[in-house]
Motif scaffolding. Sequence first.
Motif, PDB file in Angstrom:
ATOM      1  N   ALA A  51       0.852  -1.192   0.000  1.00 30.59           N
ATOM      2  CA  ALA A  51       0.000   0.000   0.000  1.00 30.59           C
ATOM      3  C   ALA A  51       0.886   1.240   0.000  1.00 30.59           C
ATOM      4  CB  ALA A  51      -0.910  -0.006   1.241  1.00 30.59           C
ATOM      5  N   CYS A  52       0.240   2.409  -0.054  1.00 31.79           N
ATOM      6  CA  CYS A  52       0.967   3.688   0.000  1.00 31.79           C
ATOM      7  C   CYS A  52       0.483   4.505   1.200  1.00 31.79           C
ATOM      8  CB  CYS A  52       0.675   4.533  -1.239  1.00 31.79           C
ATOM      9  SG  CYS A  52       1.177   3.769  -2.776  1.00 31.79           S
ATOM     10  N   GLY A  53       1.355   5.340   1.699  1.00 27.74           N
ATOM     11  CA  GLY A  53       0.979   6.362   2.690  1.00 27.74           C
ATOM     12  C   GLY A  53       0.355   5.773   3.937  1.00 27.74           C
ATOM     13  N   PHE A  97      -3.720  -5.944  -0.717  1.00 19.51           N
ATOM     14  CA  PHE A  97      -3.539  -4.539  -1.095  1.00 19.51           C
ATOM     15  C   PHE A  97      -4.553  -3.684  -0.346  1.00 19.51           C
ATOM     16  CE2 PHE A  97      -2.008  -7.399  -4.230  1.00 19.51           C
ATOM     17  CZ  PHE A  97      -0.758  -6.871  -4.547  1.00 19.51           C
ATOM     18  N   VAL A  98      -4.074  -2.611   0.264  1.00 19.38           N
ATOM     19  CA  VAL A  98      -4.969  -1.750   1.041  1.00 19.38           C
ATOM     20  C   VAL A  98      -5.011  -0.370   0.389  1.00 19.38           C
ATOM     21  CG1 VAL A  98      -5.444  -0.753   3.308  1.00 19.38           C
ATOM     22  CG2 VAL A  98      -4.415  -3.037   3.147  1.00 19.38           C
ATOM     23  N   SER A  99      -6.212   0.097   0.080  1.00 18.42           N
ATOM     24  CA  SER A  99      -6.345   1.405  -0.562  1.00 18.42           C
ATOM     25  C   SER A  99      -7.724   1.988  -0.285  1.00 18.42           C
ATOM     26  CB  SER A  99      -6.137   1.261  -2.068  1.00 18.42           C
ATOM     27  OG  SER A  99      -6.352   2.492  -2.717  1.00 18.42           O
ATOM     28  N   VAL A 150      -8.459  15.375   2.500  1.00 16.87           N
ATOM     29  CA  VAL A 150      -7.339  14.704   1.828  1.00 16.87           C
ATOM     30  C   VAL A 150      -6.572  13.828   2.827  1.00 16.87           C
ATOM     31  CG1 VAL A 150      -5.073  15.159   0.780  1.00 16.87           C
ATOM     32  CG2 VAL A 150      -7.116  16.247  -0.138  1.00 16.87           C
ATOM     33  N   ALA A 151      -6.412  14.302   4.032  1.00 18.69           N
ATOM     34  CA  ALA A 151      -5.733  13.507   5.060  1.00 18.69           C
ATOM     35  C   ALA A 151      -6.689  12.421   5.545  1.00 18.69           C
ATOM     36  CB  ALA A 151      -5.311  14.394   6.218  1.00 18.69           C
ATOM     37  N   SER A 152      -6.283  11.191   5.407  1.00 20.05           N
ATOM     38  CA  SER A 152      -7.161  10.081   5.749  1.00 20.05           C
ATOM     39  C   SER A 152      -7.334   9.942   7.272  1.00 20.05           C
ATOM     40  CB  SER A 152      -6.568   8.796   5.178  1.00 20.05           C
ATOM     41  OG  SER A 152      -7.461   7.727   5.385  1.00 20.05           O
ATOM     42  N   ASN A 158     -10.900   2.392   9.864  1.00 20.45           N
ATOM     43  CA  ASN A 158     -11.638   1.215   9.395  1.00 20.45           C
ATOM     44  C   ASN A 158     -10.736   0.211   8.684  1.00 20.45           C
ATOM     45  OD1 ASN A 158     -13.870   2.354  10.553  1.00 20.45           O
ATOM     46  ND2 ASN A 158     -15.210   1.972   8.805  1.00 20.45           N
ATOM     47  N   GLN A 159      -9.659   0.687   8.066  1.00 20.34           N
ATOM     48  CA  GLN A 159      -8.670  -0.263   7.512  1.00 20.34           C
ATOM     49  C   GLN A 159      -8.097  -1.095   8.654  1.00 20.34           C
ATOM     50  OE1 GLN A 159      -6.011   2.551   5.651  1.00 20.34           O
ATOM     51  NE2 GLN A 159      -7.140   2.578   3.724  1.00 20.34           N
ATOM     52  N   LEU A 160      -7.757  -0.424   9.755  1.00 22.48           N
ATOM     53  CA  LEU A 160      -7.223  -1.149  10.916  1.00 22.48           C
ATOM     54  C   LEU A 160      -8.242  -2.166  11.420  1.00 22.48           C
ATOM     55  CD1 LEU A 160      -5.497   1.686  13.020  1.00 22.48           C
ATOM     56  CD2 LEU A 160      -4.357  -0.101  11.678  1.00 22.48           C
ATOM     57  N   ALA A 235       3.117  11.338  12.606  1.00 16.61           N
ATOM     58  CA  ALA A 235       4.056  12.238  11.931  1.00 16.61           C
ATOM     59  C   ALA A 235       3.543  12.608  10.541  1.00 16.61           C
ATOM     60  CB  ALA A 235       5.438  11.580  11.834  1.00 16.61           C
ATOM     61  N   LEU A 236       2.968  11.632   9.841  1.00 19.58           N
ATOM     62  CA  LEU A 236       2.447  11.917   8.490  1.00 19.58           C
ATOM     63  C   LEU A 236       1.287  12.910   8.561  1.00 19.58           C
ATOM     64  CD1 LEU A 236       2.423  11.340   5.404  1.00 19.58           C
ATOM     65  CD2 LEU A 236       0.854   9.459   5.871  1.00 19.58           C
ATOM     66  N   LYS A 237       0.349  12.678   9.489  1.00 20.20           N
ATOM     67  CA  LYS A 237      -0.796  13.585   9.610  1.00 20.20           C
ATOM     68  C   LYS A 237      -0.304  15.005   9.878  1.00 20.20           C
ATOM     69  CE  LYS A 237      -3.422  11.694   8.215  1.00 20.20           C
ATOM     70  NZ  LYS A 237      -3.711  10.279   7.945  1.00 20.20           N
ATOM     71  N   LEU A 238       0.644  15.140  10.811  1.00 22.08           N
ATOM     72  CA  LEU A 238       1.116  16.488  11.169  1.00 22.08           C
ATOM     73  C   LEU A 238       1.793  17.150   9.977  1.00 22.08           C
ATOM     74  CD1 LEU A 238       1.250  18.462  13.596  1.00 22.08           C
ATOM     75  CD2 LEU A 238       3.588  17.647  13.958  1.00 22.08           C
ATOM     76  N   LYS A 239       2.675  16.432   9.298  1.00 21.92           N
ATOM     77  CA  LYS A 239       3.388  17.110   8.202  1.00 21.92           C
ATOM     78  C   LYS A 239       2.468  17.450   7.051  1.00 21.92           C
ATOM     79  CE  LYS A 239       5.969  13.024   7.567  1.00 21.92           C
ATOM     80  NZ  LYS A 239       7.260  12.385   7.583  1.00 21.92           N
ATOM     81  N   GLU A 240       1.515  16.590   6.722  1.00 23.07           N
ATOM     82  CA  GLU A 240       0.735  16.892   5.524  1.00 23.07           C
ATOM     83  C   GLU A 240      -0.253  18.032   5.710  1.00 23.07           C
ATOM     84  OE1 GLU A 240      -1.466  13.554   3.931  1.00 23.07           O
ATOM     85  OE2 GLU A 240      -2.051  12.871   5.891  1.00 23.07           O
ATOM     86  N   ILE A 241      -0.763  18.237   6.914  1.00 27.50           N
ATOM     87  CA  ILE A 241      -1.741  19.341   7.015  1.00 27.50           C
ATOM     88  C   ILE A 241      -1.200  20.582   7.719  1.00 27.50           C
ATOM     89  CG2 ILE A 241      -3.772  17.830   6.788  1.00 27.50           C
ATOM     90  CD1 ILE A 241      -4.227  18.166   9.772  1.00 27.50           C
ATOM     91  N   SER A 357      -6.585  11.318  -4.373  1.00 33.05           N
ATOM     92  CA  SER A 357      -6.324  10.023  -4.976  1.00 33.05           C
ATOM     93  C   SER A 357      -5.160  10.213  -5.953  1.00 33.05           C
ATOM     94  CB  SER A 357      -7.604   9.560  -5.684  1.00 33.05           C
ATOM     95  OG  SER A 357      -7.361   8.367  -6.377  1.00 33.05           O
ATOM     96  N   VAL A 358      -4.087   9.431  -5.753  1.00 32.74           N
ATOM     97  CA  VAL A 358      -2.870   9.631  -6.542  1.00 32.74           C
ATOM     98  C   VAL A 358      -2.865   8.647  -7.695  1.00 32.74           C
ATOM     99  CG1 VAL A 358      -0.357   9.821  -6.459  1.00 32.74           C
ATOM    100  CG2 VAL A 358      -1.709  10.465  -4.463  1.00 32.74           C
ATOM    101  N   THR A 359      -3.409   9.081  -8.825  1.00 33.03           N
ATOM    102  CA  THR A 359      -3.592   8.164  -9.954  1.00 33.03           C
ATOM    103  C   THR A 359      -2.438   8.239 -10.958  1.00 33.03           C
ATOM    104  OG1 THR A 359      -4.978   9.835 -10.977  1.00 33.03           O
ATOM    105  CG2 THR A 359      -6.092   8.092  -9.766  1.00 33.03           C
TER     106      THR A 359
HETATM  107  C1  F6R Z   1      -2.502  10.415   4.122  1.00 31.76           C
HETATM  108  C2  F6R Z   1      -3.146   9.928   2.929  1.00 31.76           C
HETATM  109  C3  F6R Z   1      -2.317   9.242   1.883  1.00 31.76           C
HETATM  110  C4  F6R Z   1      -3.050   8.006   1.355  1.00 31.76           C
HETATM  111  C5  F6R Z   1      -2.268   7.359   0.199  1.00 31.76           C
HETATM  112  C6  F6R Z   1      -2.919   6.093  -0.295  1.00 31.76           C
HETATM  113  O1  F6R Z   1      -3.387  10.989   5.011  1.00 31.76           O
HETATM  114  O2  F6R Z   1      -4.326  10.060   2.783  1.00 31.76           O
HETATM  115  O3  F6R Z   1      -1.069   8.894   2.398  1.00 31.76           O
HETATM  116  O4  F6R Z   1      -3.211   7.108   2.405  1.00 31.76           O
HETATM  117  O5  F6R Z   1      -2.157   8.283  -0.859  1.00 31.76           O
HETATM  118  O6  F6R Z   1      -4.202   6.350  -0.806  1.00 31.76           O
HETATM  119  P1  F6R Z   1      -5.227   5.180  -1.009  1.00 31.76           P
HETATM  120  O7  F6R Z   1      -5.551   4.610   0.312  1.00 31.76           O
HETATM  121  O8  F6R Z   1      -6.407   5.821  -1.689  1.00 31.76           O
HETATM  122  O9  F6R Z   1      -4.550   4.155  -1.898  1.00 31.76           O
END
Ligand code: F6R
Length: 361
Positions: A51-53, A97-99, A150-152, A158-160, A235-241, A357-359
Amino acid sequence: EKAGHRHFMAKEIHEQPQTLSDVLAAYLDGDRVAPPVDHDFAAADRVVMVACGTANFACSVAKYWFEGLARMPVDVDIASEYRYREGPVSPASTALFVSQSGETADTLAALRYARGKAAAIVSVVNVTTSSIARESDVALPILAGVEVGVASTKAFVNQLAVLLCLAIRAGVQRGVIDSEREAALVAGLRRLPGLMSQAMAIETRCEELASRLAEASDVLFLGRGLMFPMAHEGALKLKEISYIHAEAYASGELKHGPIALVDRTLPVVVLAPTDALFDKTVSNMQEVMAREGQVLLVTDSEGAARASEGVWQTLVMPAIDPLMAPILYAVPAQLLAYHTAVHKGTDVDQPRNLAKSVTVE
Ligand code: F6R
Protein backbone atom coordinates in the motif's frame (compact mmCIF):
# COMPACT_ATOMS: atom_id res chain seq x y z
CA GLU A 1 -22.54 19.04 4.46
CA LYS A 2 -19.83 19.44 7.10
CA ALA A 3 -22.54 18.79 9.68
CA GLY A 4 -21.66 21.88 11.72
CA HIS A 5 -17.91 21.24 11.63
CA ARG A 6 -15.40 23.75 10.33
CA HIS A 7 -13.72 21.20 8.07
CA PHE A 8 -14.50 17.83 6.53
CA MET A 9 -11.53 16.46 8.45
CA ALA A 10 -13.15 17.42 11.78
CA LYS A 11 -16.44 15.91 10.68
CA GLU A 12 -14.71 12.71 9.61
CA ILE A 13 -12.73 12.44 12.87
CA HIS A 14 -15.95 12.77 14.86
CA GLU A 15 -17.78 10.26 12.67
CA GLN A 16 -15.33 7.53 13.63
CA PRO A 17 -17.20 5.92 16.53
CA GLN A 18 -20.13 5.45 14.11
CA THR A 19 -18.13 4.35 11.03
CA LEU A 20 -16.12 1.97 13.22
CA SER A 21 -19.29 0.49 14.62
CA ASP A 22 -20.67 0.15 11.04
CA VAL A 23 -17.70 -1.87 9.83
CA LEU A 24 -17.66 -4.08 12.93
CA ALA A 25 -21.36 -4.84 12.40
CA ALA A 26 -20.44 -6.18 8.94
CA TYR A 27 -17.44 -8.24 10.11
CA LEU A 28 -18.74 -9.68 13.39
CA ASP A 29 -21.47 -12.20 13.95
CA GLY A 30 -22.32 -12.87 17.59
CA ASP A 31 -19.03 -13.76 19.24
CA ARG A 32 -17.33 -14.73 15.94
CA VAL A 33 -15.43 -12.84 13.28
CA ALA A 34 -17.28 -13.34 9.99
CA PRO A 35 -15.96 -11.17 7.12
CA PRO A 36 -18.50 -10.52 4.32
CA VAL A 37 -16.29 -12.61 1.99
CA ASP A 38 -14.22 -15.37 3.59
CA HIS A 39 -10.67 -15.74 2.34
CA ASP A 40 -8.84 -18.89 3.44
CA PHE A 41 -5.61 -17.84 5.14
CA ALA A 42 -4.91 -21.41 6.27
CA ALA A 43 -3.79 -22.33 2.77
CA ALA A 44 -1.29 -19.45 2.53
CA ASP A 45 2.36 -19.70 3.54
CA ARG A 46 2.68 -15.95 4.05
CA VAL A 47 0.97 -12.62 3.49
CA VAL A 48 2.49 -9.79 1.48
CA MET A 49 0.83 -6.45 2.22
CA VAL A 50 1.32 -3.57 -0.17
CA ALA A 51 0.00 0.00 0.00
CA CYS A 52 0.97 3.69 0.00
CA GLY A 53 0.98 6.36 2.69
CA THR A 54 -1.47 5.97 5.53
CA ALA A 55 -2.72 2.65 4.12
CA ASN A 56 0.86 1.39 4.31
CA PHE A 57 0.98 2.24 8.03
CA ALA A 58 -2.25 0.29 8.52
CA CYS A 59 -0.42 -2.67 6.94
CA SER A 60 2.54 -2.19 9.29
CA VAL A 61 0.20 -2.41 12.29
CA ALA A 62 -1.45 -5.48 10.73
CA LYS A 63 1.92 -7.21 10.44
CA TYR A 64 2.12 -7.37 14.25
CA TRP A 65 -1.47 -8.67 14.36
CA PHE A 66 -1.05 -11.40 11.74
CA GLU A 67 2.25 -12.52 13.23
CA GLY A 68 0.96 -12.53 16.80
CA LEU A 69 -2.60 -13.79 16.32
CA ALA A 70 -2.21 -16.13 13.33
CA ARG A 71 1.52 -16.93 13.51
CA MET A 72 1.81 -16.00 9.82
CA PRO A 73 4.91 -14.44 8.29
CA VAL A 74 4.10 -11.02 6.85
CA ASP A 75 6.03 -8.70 4.56
CA VAL A 76 4.92 -5.09 4.25
CA ASP A 77 5.94 -3.05 1.27
CA ILE A 78 5.44 0.40 -0.19
CA ALA A 79 3.70 -0.05 -3.54
CA SER A 80 6.12 2.19 -5.48
CA GLU A 81 9.04 0.03 -4.30
CA TYR A 82 7.34 -3.35 -4.55
CA ARG A 83 6.23 -2.88 -8.17
CA TYR A 84 9.74 -2.36 -9.52
CA ARG A 85 11.87 -4.52 -7.24
CA GLU A 86 10.99 -7.74 -9.00
CA GLY A 87 10.98 -9.55 -5.68
CA PRO A 88 10.16 -13.26 -5.73
CA VAL A 89 6.52 -13.97 -4.87
CA SER A 90 5.76 -17.24 -3.14
CA PRO A 91 3.14 -19.12 -5.21
CA ALA A 92 1.40 -20.09 -1.97
CA SER A 93 1.18 -16.52 -0.64
CA THR A 94 -1.77 -14.20 -0.20
CA ALA A 95 -1.05 -10.75 -1.66
CA LEU A 96 -3.08 -8.11 0.17
CA PHE A 97 -3.54 -4.54 -1.09
CA VAL A 98 -4.97 -1.75 1.04
CA SER A 99 -6.35 1.40 -0.56
CA GLN A 100 -9.04 3.88 0.42
CA SER A 101 -9.64 5.10 -3.15
CA GLY A 102 -8.83 1.82 -4.86
CA GLU A 103 -7.28 3.89 -7.65
CA THR A 104 -3.76 4.62 -6.39
CA ALA A 105 -1.57 4.03 -9.45
CA ASP A 106 1.34 2.39 -7.66
CA THR A 107 -0.89 0.09 -5.59
CA LEU A 108 -2.77 -0.98 -8.71
CA ALA A 109 0.50 -1.64 -10.56
CA ALA A 110 1.75 -3.67 -7.58
CA LEU A 111 -1.45 -5.73 -7.66
CA ARG A 112 -0.91 -6.41 -11.37
CA TYR A 113 2.67 -7.46 -10.65
CA ALA A 114 1.47 -10.00 -8.04
CA ARG A 115 -1.35 -11.30 -10.24
CA GLY A 116 -0.50 -14.78 -11.48
CA LYS A 117 2.42 -15.05 -9.01
CA ALA A 118 0.64 -15.14 -5.62
CA ALA A 119 -2.07 -17.70 -4.88
CA ALA A 120 -4.70 -15.04 -4.19
CA ILE A 121 -5.16 -11.29 -4.56
CA VAL A 122 -7.10 -9.78 -1.66
CA SER A 123 -7.88 -6.08 -1.34
CA VAL A 124 -9.16 -3.93 1.49
CA VAL A 125 -10.85 -0.90 -0.06
CA ASN A 126 -13.30 1.87 0.68
CA VAL A 127 -14.48 2.39 -2.90
CA THR A 128 -15.87 -1.02 -3.87
CA THR A 129 -16.33 -0.11 -7.55
CA SER A 130 -12.67 0.88 -7.89
CA SER A 131 -10.03 -0.65 -10.17
CA ILE A 132 -8.24 -2.33 -7.25
CA ALA A 133 -11.49 -3.91 -6.01
CA ARG A 134 -12.43 -5.09 -9.49
CA GLU A 135 -9.04 -6.69 -10.15
CA SER A 136 -8.94 -8.62 -6.86
CA ASP A 137 -10.07 -12.18 -6.19
CA VAL A 138 -11.55 -10.99 -2.92
CA ALA A 139 -12.40 -7.32 -2.25
CA LEU A 140 -13.18 -6.50 1.36
CA PRO A 141 -15.02 -3.23 2.02
CA ILE A 142 -14.03 -0.94 4.90
CA LEU A 143 -17.45 0.77 4.86
CA ALA A 144 -16.14 4.17 6.01
CA GLY A 145 -18.44 6.16 3.72
CA VAL A 146 -17.16 8.97 1.53
CA GLU A 147 -13.96 10.53 2.87
CA VAL A 148 -13.53 14.09 1.61
CA GLY A 149 -10.59 15.40 3.66
CA VAL A 150 -7.34 14.70 1.83
CA ALA A 151 -5.73 13.51 5.06
CA SER A 152 -7.16 10.08 5.75
CA THR A 153 -8.85 9.60 9.14
CA LYS A 154 -11.93 7.39 9.29
CA ALA A 155 -10.70 5.27 6.38
CA PHE A 156 -7.46 4.55 8.27
CA VAL A 157 -9.36 3.51 11.40
CA ASN A 158 -11.64 1.22 9.39
CA GLN A 159 -8.67 -0.26 7.51
CA LEU A 160 -7.22 -1.15 10.92
CA ALA A 161 -10.53 -2.64 12.08
CA VAL A 162 -10.84 -4.83 8.97
CA LEU A 163 -7.21 -5.94 9.14
CA LEU A 164 -7.59 -6.88 12.81
CA CYS A 165 -10.72 -8.90 11.97
CA LEU A 166 -8.80 -10.66 9.18
CA ALA A 167 -5.88 -11.44 11.49
CA ILE A 168 -8.27 -12.96 14.04
CA ARG A 169 -10.03 -14.91 11.28
CA ALA A 170 -6.66 -16.17 10.03
CA GLY A 171 -5.76 -17.22 13.58
CA VAL A 172 -9.02 -19.19 13.83
CA GLN A 173 -8.54 -20.81 10.40
CA ARG A 174 -4.97 -21.80 11.27
CA GLY A 175 -5.94 -23.26 14.65
CA VAL A 176 -4.00 -20.68 16.66
CA ILE A 177 -7.11 -19.06 18.18
CA ASP A 178 -9.71 -21.25 19.88
CA SER A 179 -13.37 -20.25 20.19
CA GLU A 180 -12.95 -18.94 23.73
CA ARG A 181 -10.14 -16.60 22.70
CA GLU A 182 -12.07 -15.56 19.60
CA ALA A 183 -15.09 -14.64 21.74
CA ALA A 184 -12.85 -12.59 24.07
CA LEU A 185 -11.29 -10.76 21.13
CA VAL A 186 -14.70 -10.04 19.62
CA ALA A 187 -15.90 -8.68 22.96
CA GLY A 188 -12.89 -6.34 22.89
CA LEU A 189 -13.71 -5.23 19.34
CA ARG A 190 -17.29 -4.48 20.35
CA ARG A 191 -16.05 -2.14 23.08
CA LEU A 192 -14.01 -0.08 20.62
CA PRO A 193 -16.64 2.39 19.30
CA GLY A 194 -17.58 3.38 22.86
CA LEU A 195 -13.95 3.81 23.84
CA MET A 196 -13.40 5.90 20.75
CA SER A 197 -16.25 8.24 21.73
CA GLN A 198 -14.61 8.61 25.14
CA ALA A 199 -11.23 9.28 23.54
CA MET A 200 -12.71 12.34 21.79
CA ALA A 201 -12.63 14.01 25.22
CA ILE A 202 -8.93 14.76 24.68
CA GLU A 203 -9.85 17.25 21.97
CA THR A 204 -9.87 20.32 24.24
CA ARG A 205 -6.36 19.48 25.43
CA CYS A 206 -5.19 18.95 21.84
CA GLU A 207 -6.55 22.39 20.98
CA GLU A 208 -4.61 23.93 23.89
CA LEU A 209 -1.40 22.14 22.91
CA ALA A 210 -1.77 23.13 19.26
CA SER A 211 -0.53 26.69 19.83
CA ARG A 212 2.72 25.30 21.20
CA LEU A 213 3.12 22.62 18.53
CA ALA A 214 2.43 25.23 15.84
CA GLU A 215 5.60 27.08 16.92
CA ALA A 216 7.83 24.04 16.47
CA SER A 217 9.88 23.57 13.33
CA ASP A 218 10.23 19.83 13.95
CA VAL A 219 8.32 17.24 15.96
CA LEU A 220 9.46 13.72 16.79
CA PHE A 221 7.00 10.85 17.32
CA LEU A 222 8.09 7.76 19.25
CA GLY A 223 6.47 4.37 19.81
CA ARG A 224 7.32 0.71 20.24
CA GLY A 225 5.62 -2.40 18.87
CA LEU A 226 2.14 -1.57 17.60
CA MET A 227 2.76 2.08 18.47
CA PHE A 228 5.74 2.34 16.09
CA PRO A 229 3.62 2.44 12.92
CA MET A 230 1.19 4.69 14.81
CA ALA A 231 4.07 7.10 15.42
CA HIS A 232 4.54 7.14 11.63
CA GLU A 233 0.87 7.88 11.15
CA GLY A 234 1.02 10.75 13.69
CA ALA A 235 4.06 12.24 11.93
CA LEU A 236 2.45 11.92 8.49
CA LYS A 237 -0.80 13.58 9.61
CA LEU A 238 1.12 16.49 11.17
CA LYS A 239 3.39 17.11 8.20
CA GLU A 240 0.73 16.89 5.52
CA ILE A 241 -1.74 19.34 7.02
CA SER A 242 0.35 21.65 9.24
CA TYR A 243 3.53 21.58 7.08
CA ILE A 244 5.66 21.03 10.17
CA HIS A 245 8.51 18.61 9.67
CA ALA A 246 7.76 15.50 11.70
CA GLU A 247 9.55 12.20 11.96
CA ALA A 248 8.76 8.90 13.58
CA TYR A 249 11.19 6.57 15.24
CA ALA A 250 10.92 3.28 17.02
CA SER A 251 11.65 4.25 20.65
CA GLY A 252 14.50 1.77 20.84
CA GLU A 253 16.22 3.32 17.80
CA LEU A 254 16.46 6.74 19.46
CA LYS A 255 19.96 6.28 20.76
CA HIS A 256 21.18 5.11 17.37
CA GLY A 257 21.01 8.60 15.89
CA PRO A 258 17.96 10.83 16.33
CA ILE A 259 18.69 11.61 19.98
CA ALA A 260 21.29 14.03 18.58
CA LEU A 261 18.38 16.25 17.49
CA VAL A 262 16.86 16.57 20.96
CA ASP A 263 16.99 19.96 22.66
CA ARG A 264 14.50 22.19 24.51
CA THR A 265 12.85 23.31 21.27
CA LEU A 266 11.87 19.80 20.19
CA PRO A 267 8.42 18.48 21.08
CA VAL A 268 8.53 14.67 21.29
CA VAL A 269 5.19 12.88 21.16
CA VAL A 270 5.44 9.51 22.91
CA LEU A 271 2.62 7.04 22.19
CA ALA A 272 2.63 4.65 25.12
CA PRO A 273 -0.46 2.81 26.35
CA THR A 274 0.41 0.59 29.32
CA ASP A 275 1.46 -2.63 27.66
CA ALA A 276 4.29 -5.13 28.01
CA LEU A 277 6.72 -2.62 26.49
CA PHE A 278 5.67 0.39 28.57
CA ASP A 279 8.71 0.48 30.87
CA LYS A 280 11.07 0.25 27.90
CA THR A 281 9.37 3.17 26.21
CA VAL A 282 9.44 5.17 29.43
CA SER A 283 13.16 4.71 29.77
CA ASN A 284 13.63 6.02 26.20
CA MET A 285 11.37 8.93 27.10
CA GLN A 286 13.55 9.71 30.11
CA GLU A 287 16.57 9.88 27.82
CA VAL A 288 14.71 12.57 25.85
CA MET A 289 13.86 14.50 29.03
CA ALA A 290 17.46 14.34 30.23
CA ARG A 291 18.30 16.33 27.07
CA GLU A 292 15.49 18.82 27.75
CA GLY A 293 13.21 17.47 25.00
CA GLN A 294 9.57 18.50 25.56
CA VAL A 295 7.72 15.22 26.01
CA LEU A 296 4.02 14.98 25.21
CA LEU A 297 3.08 11.61 26.65
CA VAL A 298 -0.05 9.93 25.26
CA THR A 299 -1.04 7.13 27.61
CA ASP A 300 -3.84 5.84 29.86
CA SER A 301 -4.44 6.79 33.50
CA GLU A 302 -2.21 3.98 34.78
CA GLY A 303 0.60 5.10 32.48
CA ALA A 304 0.10 8.71 33.52
CA ALA A 305 0.34 7.72 37.20
CA ARG A 306 3.49 5.73 36.57
CA ALA A 307 5.40 8.03 34.24
CA SER A 308 4.16 11.63 34.12
CA GLU A 309 6.91 13.05 36.28
CA GLY A 310 9.00 15.55 34.36
CA VAL A 311 7.00 15.31 31.16
CA TRP A 312 5.87 18.51 29.48
CA GLN A 313 2.25 17.38 28.89
CA THR A 314 0.21 14.20 29.31
CA LEU A 315 -2.84 13.24 27.27
CA VAL A 316 -4.87 10.62 29.12
CA MET A 317 -6.65 8.09 26.93
CA PRO A 318 -9.18 5.44 28.01
CA ALA A 319 -7.59 2.14 29.11
CA ILE A 320 -7.71 -0.50 26.38
CA ASP A 321 -6.48 -4.00 25.51
CA PRO A 322 -2.98 -3.15 24.15
CA LEU A 323 -3.64 -5.28 21.06
CA MET A 324 -6.42 -2.90 20.00
CA ALA A 325 -4.73 0.32 21.07
CA PRO A 326 -3.73 1.41 17.52
CA ILE A 327 -7.40 1.89 16.62
CA LEU A 328 -7.88 4.22 19.60
CA TYR A 329 -4.53 6.00 19.37
CA ALA A 330 -5.34 7.13 15.81
CA VAL A 331 -7.50 9.78 17.52
CA PRO A 332 -4.74 11.77 19.29
CA ALA A 333 -2.60 11.49 16.14
CA GLN A 334 -5.42 13.08 14.14
CA LEU A 335 -6.54 15.68 16.67
CA LEU A 336 -3.03 16.98 17.39
CA ALA A 337 -2.40 17.42 13.65
CA TYR A 338 -5.82 18.91 13.00
CA HIS A 339 -5.70 21.55 15.72
CA THR A 340 -2.10 22.46 14.97
CA ALA A 341 -3.06 23.02 11.32
CA VAL A 342 -6.13 25.05 12.29
CA HIS A 343 -3.93 27.17 14.58
CA LYS A 344 -1.52 27.78 11.72
CA GLY A 345 -4.36 28.59 9.35
CA THR A 346 -3.43 26.09 6.66
CA ASP A 347 -5.96 24.59 4.25
CA VAL A 348 -6.79 21.50 6.30
CA ASP A 349 -9.05 19.71 3.83
CA GLN A 350 -6.98 20.56 0.73
CA PRO A 351 -3.34 20.76 1.82
CA ARG A 352 -0.95 22.20 -0.75
CA ASN A 353 0.59 19.81 -3.28
CA LEU A 354 -1.62 16.88 -2.24
CA ALA A 355 -4.45 15.06 -4.03
CA LYS A 356 -7.02 12.75 -2.49
CA SER A 357 -6.32 10.02 -4.98
CA VAL A 358 -2.87 9.63 -6.54
CA THR A 359 -3.59 8.16 -9.95
CA VAL A 360 -0.16 8.93 -11.42
CA GLU A 361 3.02 7.29 -10.18
C1 F6R B 1 -2.50 10.42 4.12
C2 F6R B 1 -3.15 9.93 2.93
C3 F6R B 1 -2.32 9.24 1.88
C4 F6R B 1 -3.05 8.01 1.35
C5 F6R B 1 -2.27 7.36 0.20
C6 F6R B 1 -2.92 6.09 -0.30
O1 F6R B 1 -3.39 10.99 5.01
O2 F6R B 1 -4.33 10.06 2.78
O3 F6R B 1 -1.07 8.89 2.40
O4 F6R B 1 -3.21 7.11 2.40
O5 F6R B 1 -2.16 8.28 -0.86
O6 F6R B 1 -4.20 6.35 -0.81
P1 F6R B 1 -5.23 5.18 -1.01
O7 F6R B 1 -5.55 4.61 0.31
O8 F6R B 1 -6.41 5.82 -1.69
O9 F6R B 1 -4.55 4.16 -1.90
